[in-house]
Motif scaffolding. Structure first.
Motif, PDB file in Angstrom:
ATOM      1  N   ALA A  39      -9.798  -0.300   5.680  1.00 22.45           N
ATOM      2  CA  ALA A  39      -9.310  -1.000   4.489  1.00 22.45           C
ATOM      3  C   ALA A  39      -8.239  -0.144   3.816  1.00 22.45           C
ATOM      4  CB  ALA A  39     -10.458  -1.267   3.524  1.00 22.45           C
ATOM      5  N   GLN A  91      -6.336  -2.635  -5.517  1.00 21.37           N
ATOM      6  CA  GLN A  91      -7.564  -3.228  -4.989  1.00 21.37           C
ATOM      7  C   GLN A  91      -7.618  -2.924  -3.501  1.00 21.37           C
ATOM      8  OE1 GLN A  91      -6.559  -7.274  -6.124  1.00 21.37           O
ATOM      9  NE2 GLN A  91      -6.390  -7.865  -3.982  1.00 21.37           N
ATOM     10  N   TRP A  92      -8.828  -2.807  -2.996  1.00 19.92           N
ATOM     11  CA  TRP A  92      -9.002  -2.556  -1.574  1.00 19.92           C
ATOM     12  C   TRP A  92      -8.853  -3.869  -0.818  1.00 19.92           C
ATOM     13  CZ3 TRP A  92      -8.920   2.066   0.535  1.00 19.92           C
ATOM     14  CH2 TRP A  92      -9.206   3.168  -0.275  1.00 19.92           C
ATOM     15  N   GLU A  93      -8.139  -3.793   0.284  1.00 20.98           N
ATOM     16  CA  GLU A  93      -7.923  -4.969   1.126  1.00 20.98           C
ATOM     17  C   GLU A  93      -8.334  -4.596   2.545  1.00 20.98           C
ATOM     18  OE1 GLU A  93      -3.845  -6.784   2.387  1.00 20.98           O
ATOM     19  OE2 GLU A  93      -4.397  -7.625   0.431  1.00 20.98           O
ATOM     20  N   SER A  94      -9.215  -5.412   3.115  1.00 20.29           N
ATOM     21  CA  SER A  94      -9.652  -5.122   4.481  1.00 20.29           C
ATOM     22  C   SER A  94      -8.539  -5.452   5.460  1.00 20.29           C
ATOM     23  CB  SER A  94     -10.920  -5.914   4.812  1.00 20.29           C
ATOM     24  OG  SER A  94     -10.670  -7.290   4.696  1.00 20.29           O
ATOM     25  N   SER A  95      -8.590  -4.781   6.584  1.00 18.29           N
ATOM     26  CA  SER A  95      -7.562  -4.961   7.603  1.00 18.29           C
ATOM     27  C   SER A  95      -8.239  -5.265   8.926  1.00 18.29           C
ATOM     28  CB  SER A  95      -6.719  -3.690   7.721  1.00 18.29           C
ATOM     29  OG  SER A  95      -5.863  -3.756   8.825  1.00 18.29           O
ATOM     30  N   HIS A 139       0.852  -1.187   0.000  1.00 20.66           N
ATOM     31  CA  HIS A 139       0.000   0.000   0.000  1.00 20.66           C
ATOM     32  C   HIS A 139       0.890   1.239   0.000  1.00 20.66           C
ATOM     33  CE1 HIS A 139       0.449   0.833   4.367  1.00 20.66           C
ATOM     34  NE2 HIS A 139       0.556  -0.473   4.448  1.00 20.66           N
TER      35      HIS A 139
END
Length: 152
Positions: free
Chosen positions: A85, A76-80, A39
């Motif tokens: 995200a 792409q969005w990635e949740s955390s 990111h």
């Protein structure tokens, strides 16, 4: 009217303007993404040892958006589990090809800098305050921190 220097194509690589230090951010980001997707904030941190930027994370995000518009990276969005995200960036096959071309161009710039610095050392006798610093950078090019500052 376009600058003649920027419009002139050299037979062995991209125009010199594309390889000037102010344009070095893009190949650095592509290389970091080739190493691993990441990111923006982490890319900015990983970039510091390699690029003499001012640490402006905003500049990194602007460059990433530009690379994405050109199809060289995708995100792409990635949740955390810890926090919101995050948008994770990945290099594309087009980005890999662009990185390879830029690395070849930088290799030619590296060779030209070696020729210049060797000739400069012969003319000056490596005396004076500038030559020892150039010689030290030339001898340790990329060995310690890999920073690009326009000279070696």
């Amino acid at each position: 009217m376009r600058d003649a220097r920027s419009s002139q194509r050299r037979p062995w690589g991209p125009p010199l303007a594309e390889l000037e230090p102010r344009n070095f951010l893009q190949p650095c980001l592509l290389l970091l993404l080739r190493e691993q997707p990441d990111h923006g904030y982490e890319l900015a941190a990983r970039l510091r040892p390699m690029h003499d930027g001012d640490g402006d994370a905003g500049g990194v995000y602007r460059a990433l958006r530009g690379l994405e518009k050109r199809g060289l990276v995708r995100s792409q969005w990635e949740s955390s589990e810890v926090g919101p995200a995050r948008r994770i960036y990945h290099i594309t096959s087009e980005g890999l090809a662009c990185l390879d071309a830029q690395a070849r161009g930088l290799q030619h710039v590296d060779e030209a800098l070696h020729v210049f610095l060797d000739r400069y050392a012969k003319v000056t006798g490596i005396g004076g305050p500038v030559a020892p610093a150039l010689g030290a950078q030339h001898a340790h090019a990329g060995a310690s921190n890999g920073r690009f500052s326009g000279t070696r």
